[in-house]
Design a protein around this motif. Structure first.
Motif, PDB file in Angstrom:
ATOM      1  N   ALA A 125      -5.992   6.840   3.781  1.00 54.75           N
ATOM      2  CA  ALA A 125      -5.154   5.679   3.996  1.00 54.75           C
ATOM      3  C   ALA A 125      -5.901   4.393   3.676  1.00 54.75           C
ATOM      4  CB  ALA A 125      -4.651   5.660   5.432  1.00 54.75           C
ATOM      5  N   GLU A 142       0.039  16.757  -0.723  1.00 59.21           N
ATOM      6  CA  GLU A 142      -1.357  16.575  -1.131  1.00 59.21           C
ATOM      7  C   GLU A 142      -1.914  17.841  -1.784  1.00 59.21           C
ATOM      8  OE1 GLU A 142      -2.662  13.399   2.370  1.00 59.21           O
ATOM      9  OE2 GLU A 142      -2.541  15.523   2.839  1.00 59.21           O
ATOM     10  N   ALA A 160      -6.671   3.864  -0.110  1.00 63.29           N
ATOM     11  CA  ALA A 160      -5.486   3.342  -0.776  1.00 63.29           C
ATOM     12  C   ALA A 160      -5.319   1.869  -0.457  1.00 63.29           C
ATOM     13  CB  ALA A 160      -4.268   4.137  -0.335  1.00 63.29           C
ATOM     14  N   SER A 167       2.421   5.350   4.119  1.00 64.09           N
ATOM     15  CA  SER A 167       3.207   6.410   4.729  1.00 64.09           C
ATOM     16  C   SER A 167       2.321   7.537   5.245  1.00 64.09           C
ATOM     17  CB  SER A 167       4.176   6.972   3.694  1.00 64.09           C
ATOM     18  OG  SER A 167       3.432   7.487   2.615  1.00 64.09           O
ATOM     19  N   THR A 204       0.812  -1.202   0.000  1.00 58.54           N
ATOM     20  CA  THR A 204       0.000   0.000   0.000  1.00 58.54           C
ATOM     21  C   THR A 204       0.851   1.259   0.000  1.00 58.54           C
ATOM     22  OG1 THR A 204      -1.625  -1.203   1.281  1.00 58.54           O
ATOM     23  CG2 THR A 204      -1.847   1.173   1.255  1.00 58.54           C
ATOM     24  N   PRO A 205       0.802   2.010  -1.093  1.00 57.29           N
ATOM     25  CA  PRO A 205       1.603   3.224  -1.122  1.00 57.29           C
ATOM     26  C   PRO A 205       1.147   4.221  -0.065  1.00 57.29           C
ATOM     27  CG  PRO A 205       0.614   2.747  -3.274  1.00 57.29           C
ATOM     28  CD  PRO A 205       0.016   1.818  -2.290  1.00 57.29           C
ATOM     29  N   GLY A 206      -0.135   4.125   0.303  1.00 56.77           N
ATOM     30  CA  GLY A 206      -0.672   5.053   1.289  1.00 56.77           C
ATOM     31  C   GLY A 206      -0.192   4.745   2.702  1.00 56.77           C
ATOM     32  N   ARG A 220      -3.692   5.496  -6.218  1.00 64.55           N
ATOM     33  CA  ARG A 220      -3.971   4.791  -4.969  1.00 64.55           C
ATOM     34  C   ARG A 220      -3.385   5.495  -3.765  1.00 64.55           C
ATOM     35  NH1 ARG A 220      -1.313   0.108  -7.013  1.00 64.55           N
ATOM     36  NH2 ARG A 220      -2.256   0.005  -9.067  1.00 64.55           N
ATOM     37  N   ASP A 221      -2.308   6.223  -3.990  1.00 62.08           N
ATOM     38  CA  ASP A 221      -1.645   6.849  -2.844  1.00 62.08           C
ATOM     39  C   ASP A 221      -2.112   8.282  -2.616  1.00 62.08           C
ATOM     40  OD1 ASP A 221      -0.542   7.780  -5.128  1.00 62.08           O
ATOM     41  OD2 ASP A 221       1.519   7.817  -4.387  1.00 62.08           O
ATOM     42  N   ALA A 222      -3.061   8.753  -3.411  1.00 58.38           N
ATOM     43  CA  ALA A 222      -3.525  10.138  -3.231  1.00 58.38           C
ATOM     44  C   ALA A 222      -4.971  10.281  -3.700  1.00 58.38           C
ATOM     45  CB  ALA A 222      -2.617  11.098  -4.000  1.00 58.38           C
TER      46      ALA A 222
END
Lengths: 209, 181
Positions: free
Chosen positions: A74, B133, A77, A66, A62-64, B58-60
Motif C-alpha cells: 500500500a 495479486e 503504491a 483499496s 493512489t490506486p493501492g 503502482r497498484d501491484a
C-alpha cells in the motif's frame, strides 16, 4: 475453515516471521551493484505523459488505496503516486508564484536511504533555504531565504501525504525555524537531503550549487 | 545534467521500493530455493526491478516483484539442474528445498496437488496474497486463480480428512467416490 487451513499451512512456512532476513542497509553492496546498471527511466517514456494527469491529492490518486493499509504494498503504491503528483505541481508554478512541492513518503526506516554525497545533492533540481511561516494541516509554507537552484519564488508550499502531517519525512517542521530543502522531480528529498539549516548542512548546499 | 537528475530520481524510487520488498522477496526466495542460492536470486530479481523501474505497476508493486522473482527462480532451477548433471549426480535428482515438516498430513495433501495448484496455495498462505495479486504473479486470470484456489483448498481438506477421519468431522463428504486406500 479457510482461515484455519491458511494458518495451518503458515505453520509449516520455512520462512515464517521468526526467521530473520537481511535489511537493505545490510546489503548496500548488492544495491549499489544493481544500481550501477542502466535503467529504463528516461523522460520520454509514455509513463511520464500518463503521470501528468494525476490529481493533486496523494491518497485519492493512489490506486493501492483499496488494498489493506497494513500490507507493505500500500505504501509503495502511495509513494509512487506522490512522486507523480509533485511533478504536476512543479509544472504549474512559475515566476514569483509560490512553488509547490510534495513531501513524499515518510517512513523512519528510509531515513538513510541514500548515502549523503554532495554529488547527489548537486543533481537535485530544486534547492533552497527557507523559514517555515506556516504549518496548516498537510501544508507547510516556507519563505525562501536563499535560492540555490530551480526557482525564484518567494514562497514554497510543501504538501504532506495525508496522515503524515505532524512529521514530514521524519523532519519536524517548526514555525520560525530555517530549513535547507532539496527536491528532485518535485518531490522533497528528505533522506538526508533536507533538514534543519545547520552551518555544516548549509556548507554542503553551497558546495553543491 | 538531465541524465544525472533522472538517475538520482530513479535511485530514490528504487531505494524506496527496495526497502519495502526486500524482506518479502527474501522470504519468497528462501521458501523455494536452497539458502545458498537466495542472495544470487535476490540480486537478479533486484536487477530486473531496477531495469524495469518504469514498468512496475503502482497498484501491484509487490506481486509484480514476486513475478520477477518467480522468473528468476525458474532460471536458477535450470542452472541448478545443469550443475547437478555436471557434478556426476551426487543425488539422483534435486531434492525439494524443504521436504519435511512437522505436519505430515498436510505435507501429503500438498504433495498430491499439481505443481501450479501447490504454488497458488503457497502464494495464498505464505505470501498472504489475494487472488488478484496471485494473478499478477502467475500470469493467470483472477477468475482462474479463484477457481483453482477454491478447488485446491477443497482437495487439501479432503485429503487430510481421508488421512485422519476422526479429526475431519466438519468436512462434508460431498464426493461419492469410495476410499480406495
Amino acid at each position: 475453515m479457510s482461515d484455519e487451513l491458511r494458518n495451518r499451512i503458515r505453520r509449516i512456512d520455512p520462512m515464517g516471521p521468526d526467521v530473520e532476513t537481511r535489511s537493505v542497509s545490510e546489503s548496500r553492496e548488492m544495491m549499489e551493484a544493481v544500481m550501477s546498471n542502466p535503467t529504463n527511466t528516461e523522460p520520454t517514456t509514455s509513463h511520464r505523459t500518463e503521470k501528468s494527469h494525476q490529481t493533486l491529492r496523494p491518497s485519492a490518486a493512489t490506486p493501492g488505496g483499496s488494498i489493506a493499509i497494513s500490507r507493505p504494498i500500500a505504501w509503495v503504491a502511495a509513494a509512487m503516486a506522490i512522486i507523480v503528483v509533485a511533478a504536476v505541481a512543479l509544472m504549474n508554478s512559475g515566476g514569483s508564484a509560490p512553488l509547490f512541492l510534495s513531501a513524499g513518503e515518510a517512513d523512519p526506516a528510509m531515513m538513510s536511504c541514500i548515502q549523503f554525497s554532495v554529488d547527489i545533492l548537486s543533481d537535485m533540481d530544486v534547492a533552497f533555504e527557507g523559514t517555515v511561516t506556516g504549518v496548516d494541516g498537510d501544508q507547510i509554507t516556507l519563505d525562501v531565504v536563499t535560492w540555490y537552484k530551480g526557482g525564484d519564488a518567494e514562497q514554497v508550499q510543501i504538501t504532506a501525504p495525508l496522515g503524515m502531517e505532524a512529521l514530514i519525512g521524519g523532519i519536524p517542521f517548526e514555525i520560525g525555524s530555517d530549513y535547507l530543502v532539496s527536491a528532485s522531480n518535485g518531490v522533497v528529498s528528505y533522506c538526508g537531503y533536507t533538514g534543519v539549516a545547520t552551518p555544516e548542512f548549509r556548507g554542503a548546499f553551497e558546495q553543491a550549487f | 545534467m538531465e541524465h544525472g537528475t533522472s538517475d538520482t530520481h530513479a535511485r530514490y524510487r528504487f531505494e524506496m521500493l527496495a526497502a519495502d520488498v526486500f524482506d518479502p522477496l527474501q522470504r519468497y526466495l528462501g521458501r523455494r530455493l536452497p539458502a545458498d542460492q537466495v542472495d544470487d536470486a535476490l540480486s537478479d530479481t533486484l536487477l530486473v526491478m531496477w531495469r524495469r523501474l518504469d514498468d512496475i505497476p503502482r497498484d501491484a508493486a509487490l506481486p509484480w516483484c514476486y513475478s520477477v522473482a518467480r522468473q528468476t527462480l525458474a532460471n536458477h532451477r535450470r542452472a541448478g539442474r545443469r550443475r547437478l548433471a555436471l557434478t556426476d549426480k551426487l543425488r539422483a535428482q534435486p531434492r525439494p528445498v524443504h521436504d519435511e515438516t512437522e505436519d505430515p498430513e498436510l505435507d501429503t495433501a500438498l504433495a498430491k496437488l499439481s505443481d501450479s495448484d501447490r504454488e497458488i496455495i503457497r502464494l495464498w498462505a505464505w505470501e498472504q496474497l489475494d487472488p488478484r495479486e496471485i494473478a499478477v504473479v502467475t500470469g493467470l486470470t483472477t477468475n482462474a486463480v479463484s477457481l483453482r484456489l477454491t478447488r485446491a483448498k477443497k482437495k487439501i481438506e479432503e485429503e487430510m480428512a481421508r488421512q485422519n477421519p476422526a479429526r475431519a468431522g466438519h468436512i462434508r463428504n460431498e464426493s461419492t467416490q469410495e476410499h480406495t486406500e
